[in-house]
Enzyme design. Structure first.
Site, PDB file in Angstrom:
ATOM      1  N   TYR B 159       0.839  -1.201   0.000  1.00  0.00           N
ATOM      2  CA  TYR B 159       0.000   0.000   0.000  1.00  0.00           C
ATOM      3  C   TYR B 159       0.872   1.249   0.000  1.00  0.00           C
ATOM      4  CZ  TYR B 159      -3.200   3.549   1.891  1.00  0.00           C
ATOM      5  OH  TYR B 159      -3.925   4.690   2.104  1.00  0.00           O
ATOM      6  N   ALA B 161       3.918   1.613  -1.002  1.00  0.00           N
ATOM      7  CA  ALA B 161       4.649   1.753  -2.268  1.00  0.00           C
ATOM      8  C   ALA B 161       3.748   2.252  -3.383  1.00  0.00           C
ATOM      9  CB  ALA B 161       5.291   0.416  -2.655  1.00  0.00           C
TER      10      ALA B 161
END
Lengths: 268, 268
Positions: B159, B161
């Site tokens: 999430y 990233a």
């Protein structure tokens, strides 16, 4: 959108022309009681008179903010009229000689620019902060520059470095005062068509005797501004008003780019 | 401030709860014709009905944006209802399990999080852009997260990233489409109170059994939110609406933090 600025007392430094003038007009149009600041009484009065004619409230606060005495004069005028501030917009600044490069810049130029840009903001912040804390509400805005975040090879090194210090000052101060209902933010304008800008570019050798529209088109292309045009002072003023407003209570410590997308690196 | 949004056609994805509702409602209050979107038809219709009951303009369209077919279907419904968009707010996203860590998350989770967050935003952007280019005006606002720029050790790495990817994409799109009168910006919220957030936060071991009001000061302190409180959805509404406005035409490619000062590093 109601910005909740009616009756707020605001000082915009360097507000006799350009971005500062647009900002002080915008805040006044939103109902703030404004102090117009500049070094020249006649020019400041012209802006204030305009604001009054439009139904707003404006006073003058005159003085050279690069000196302690000048700051004291501005502070005294604001205190006498308003008895404190809710909003401080530290817009005054610049460089006495924007065509300096590393080849000819001296340490004295760094000091001079530090006084003019950061010293002016620092002194006003120190004076008005206690009142903002006591009333548990305040807004403090700094102006940086894309020269700070993406300095070019032949742009004023001392101005760029000093403008970078305002971004750090912003984040640092924001943490200290956030719990007192005060937000501290910074705005980074890109290329904006102001009188100072015009004076600078029309003196550059390739642009002498060229119409400003042509210069602006050429520079928008050279600087790769995605918007395809330079900014107007009126492109900056609404964003400053927004950051000063009750709609931005939970925005603090940020540096908002207003540059038509000119900054080519990601924004974190 | 008149944000000049009357009659603008706006889609806010993921607007049947939390931040999305606040953004959709505020846009409608400023005169935009708003499409409320969510996966749950009943909730989306309730939000739209509520906005209409206050005398504003909203309709509800449902669909799952984590798939190509879902995005295509939503776009067809948007075109049928309004013939295109002026404002696209890519707010839908999240994680099916926000408590994932490096130990417990696997590559399929990353794919799922990419589809939910970046996939939905990119597909809807692809659909909306041709019409915006043709009419030479558009606003696209993406949503990142403070987790993108300061990832916690125990939060879903996929999430975090993908939310970082959205910041990059924002600047990339801005540089590509700025010349068409379109701005693409991003908002990076800190921790905001919502049903999903409460479910996550009040399940953290030290906070189990506590009310939100009891937990809030602890969380603000633990996460370094300078403001001393978490955000409410309404704290975000003004920022979305301002960036969507013609008044923000020279703001492009930026990621605006709305996080109560949680991000402790300078903002460039």
């Amino acid at each position: 959108m109601d910005l909740g600025l009616a009756g707020k007392r605001a000082l915009v430094t360097g507000s006799t022309a350009g971005i500062g003038a647009a900002t002080v007009r915008e805040l006044a149009a939103e109902g703030a009681r404004v102090a117009v600041h500049g070094r020249n009484a006649e020019r400041a009065e012209a802006i204030a008179a305009d604001i009054r004619a439009a139904g707003g409230e404006a006073i003058l606060a005159l003085g050279d903010l690069s000196t302690r005495d000048g700051c004291n004069a501005v502070i005294a005028a604001v205190e006498a009229a308003f008895g404190g501030l809710d909003i401080l917009v530290n817009n005054a600044g610049g460089s006495e000689n924007p065509s300096r490069t590393w080849a000819d810049v001296e340490w004295e130029d760094f000091l001079e620019n530090f006084e003019l840009n950061t010293g002016s903001a620092f002194r006003l912040i120190k004076h008005f902060l206690p009142g903002m804390k006591a009333q548990k509400w305040g807004r403090i805005i700094q102006f940086s520059s894309t020269g700070a975040t993406m300095p070019a090879a032949h742009t004023e090194p001392s101005y760029n470095a000093v403008k970078a210090s305002l971004i750090t000052l912003t984040t640092s101060l924001s943490k200290t005062v956030a719990r007192h209902g005060i937000t501290v933010n910074c705005v980074t304008p890109g290329a904006v068509d102001t009188p100072v800008y015009r004076k600078f570019v029309t003196n550059l050798p390739p642009f002498q005797d060229k119409p400003i529209e042509e210069i602006n088109r050429t520079l928008a292309k050279r600087w790769a501004i995605p918007a395809g045009h330079l900014g107007e002072p009126e492109d900056l003023a609404p964003a400053v008003a927004f950051l000063c407003s009750g709609q931005a209570d939970w925005i603090t410590g940020v540096n908002l780019r207003i540059d038509g997308g000119m900054s080519y690196f990601i924004n974190t | 401030m008149d944000l000049q949004l009357t009659g603008k056609r706006a889609l806010v994805t993921g607007s049947n709860s939390g931040i999305g509702v606040a953004a959709a409602r505020r846009l409608a209050e400023e005169g935009a014709r708003v499409i409320v979107h969510g996966r749950n038809q009943q909730r989306a219709e309730a939000v739209a009905a509520d906005i209409c009951a206050s005398g504003h303009d909203a309709i509800a369209i449902t669909g799952d944006l984590s798939t190509q077919q879902g995005c295509d279907a939503l776009w067809q419904a948007v075109e049928a209802a309004m013939g295109g968009l002026d404002i696209l707010i890519n707010n839908a996203g999240g994680s099916d399990d926000a408590t994932r860590t490096w130990e417990t998350s696997h590559w399929p989770d990353w794919i799922e999080e990419f589809e939910m967050n970046a996939g939905s935003a990119m597909r809807m952007t692809e659909h909306a852009l041709p019409g915006m280019i043709a009419q030479k005006w558009g606003r696209i606002i993406n949503v990142s997260s403070a987790q993108a720029t300061m990832p916690f050790p125990h939060s879903s790495p996929g999430y975090n990233a993908v939310k970082a990817g959205i910041i990059n994409t924002t600047t990339s799109l801005a540089r590509t489409y700025g010349k068409h009168g379109i701005t693409i910006n991003c908002i990076s919220p800190g921790p905001v109170d919502s049903a999903v957030f409460r479910e996550f936060a009040l399940d953290l071991p030290p906070l189990r059994g506590k009310t939100f009001e009891e937990a809030e000061p602890f969380l603000a302190n633990k996460w370094g939110v300078s403001a001393g409180r978490l955000g409410q959805p309404d704290d975000l509404a003004g920022a979305f609406t301002f960036l969507a406005s013609p008044k923000a035409r020279f703001i492009n490619g930026v990621t605006l933090r709305v996080d109560g000062g949680m991000c402790g590093f300078i903002n460039v």
